[in-house]
Design a protein around this motif. Sequence first.
Motif, PDB file in Angstrom:
ATOM      1  N   GLN A  38       0.832  -1.209   0.000  1.00  0.00           N
ATOM      2  CA  GLN A  38       0.000   0.000   0.000  1.00  0.00           C
ATOM      3  C   GLN A  38       0.864   1.255   0.000  1.00  0.00           C
ATOM      4  O   GLN A  38       0.566   2.226  -0.714  1.00  0.00           O
ATOM      5  N   ASP A  39       1.928   1.254   0.770  1.00  0.00           N
ATOM      6  CA  ASP A  39       2.844   2.401   0.768  1.00  0.00           C
ATOM      7  C   ASP A  39       3.466   2.607  -0.605  1.00  0.00           C
ATOM      8  O   ASP A  39       3.716   3.743  -1.026  1.00  0.00           O
ATOM      9  N   ASP A  42       0.883   4.297  -2.743  1.00  0.00           N
ATOM     10  CA  ASP A  42       0.813   5.708  -2.354  1.00  0.00           C
ATOM     11  C   ASP A  42       1.984   6.483  -2.935  1.00  0.00           C
ATOM     12  O   ASP A  42       1.826   7.626  -3.390  1.00  0.00           O
ATOM     13  N   GLN A  45       1.353   7.498  -6.263  1.00  0.00           N
ATOM     14  CA  GLN A  45       0.213   8.415  -6.335  1.00  0.00           C
ATOM     15  C   GLN A  45      -0.957   7.797  -7.102  1.00  0.00           C
ATOM     16  O   GLN A  45      -1.604   8.449  -7.915  1.00  0.00           O
ATOM     17  N   ASN A  47      -4.648   6.170  -6.892  1.00  0.00           N
ATOM     18  CA  ASN A  47      -5.842   6.126  -6.050  1.00  0.00           C
ATOM     19  C   ASN A  47      -6.482   4.748  -6.124  1.00  0.00           C
ATOM     20  O   ASN A  47      -6.552   4.136  -7.196  1.00  0.00           O
ATOM     21  N   TYR A  48      -6.981   4.262  -5.000  1.00  0.00           N
ATOM     22  CA  TYR A  48      -7.609   2.947  -4.931  1.00  0.00           C
ATOM     23  C   TYR A  48      -8.776   2.992  -3.950  1.00  0.00           C
ATOM     24  O   TYR A  48      -8.840   3.838  -3.051  1.00  0.00           O
TER      25      TYR A  48
END
Length: 264
Positions: A38-39, A42, A45, A47-48
């Motif tokens: 997940q990091d 992120d 950049q 989006n989920y």
Amino acid sequence: MSTVEQVFRECERARAEGVLIQKVSESDKEFHFQNWVQDRLDACQLNYDDHGRNTYPDFRLVNFPEGYEVKGLAWPGRDANYDSNSQVPSGQHNGREIYYVFGRYPKDVKGMDAYPVTDLVVCHGSFLNADSEYVHKNKSFRGFGSYGDILVRDRKMYVVPTPFYLASGTVGLSTLIVPDALELKSPDLVKVGEIERVEVDKIVSSYEFNLQNNEMIRHFVPNPRAGQVHRFHAYRTRGLGEQKKVRLSDEAIRYANGDGLDNG
């Protein structure tokens, strides 16, 4: 352009630079590696949608028809296959291309609260299973037991080979495996192998379970795509292990040839 190049490059960078997996808790290891991935999303950049324990894939991208399913594997340990509860791996799901992120990390040692990513494979779901049409459903019936009021629930678990079993040349490195038709844009990604997976002659169409003797019987039908070859290319970033070639493992070849495989 697929996001998988960007995600893979970021995962590979983080692993190479020693970005650690942070322990969530003593009892829950499921989200250790998932949070690490997940990091990475992120950092890209991307989006989920909000994710949870029962969502598939784990990360469903908002601006791209793609999703990422994450599998963390403690090593040494069980890394040849993994349990897929109520979900058969697939390359497409609800209109999304599905990619799997497999990461191995050191087996838990008391007192450790962070782990390095030992090696990593990002692969298209079709590398694990080419069929995207099967829809899993949990079924049940009532009437079992002495009084006829016990419900029997057929909640299937699928045990799936991992890329670490299927592909040799992945140990200690980061590897991207995608269908050969996917044209990658990054000039820094170097092809390090070609893999072919061939569909079997017969596929399981149904099974029955005898509740008296606990025997399971499988029923087969001819595979309409028997012999179809699915080709995949393996990539690494230039300078990060491109000399180590990737191919179908000897174990996977023997299995594909029928050694150790009971076709009923």
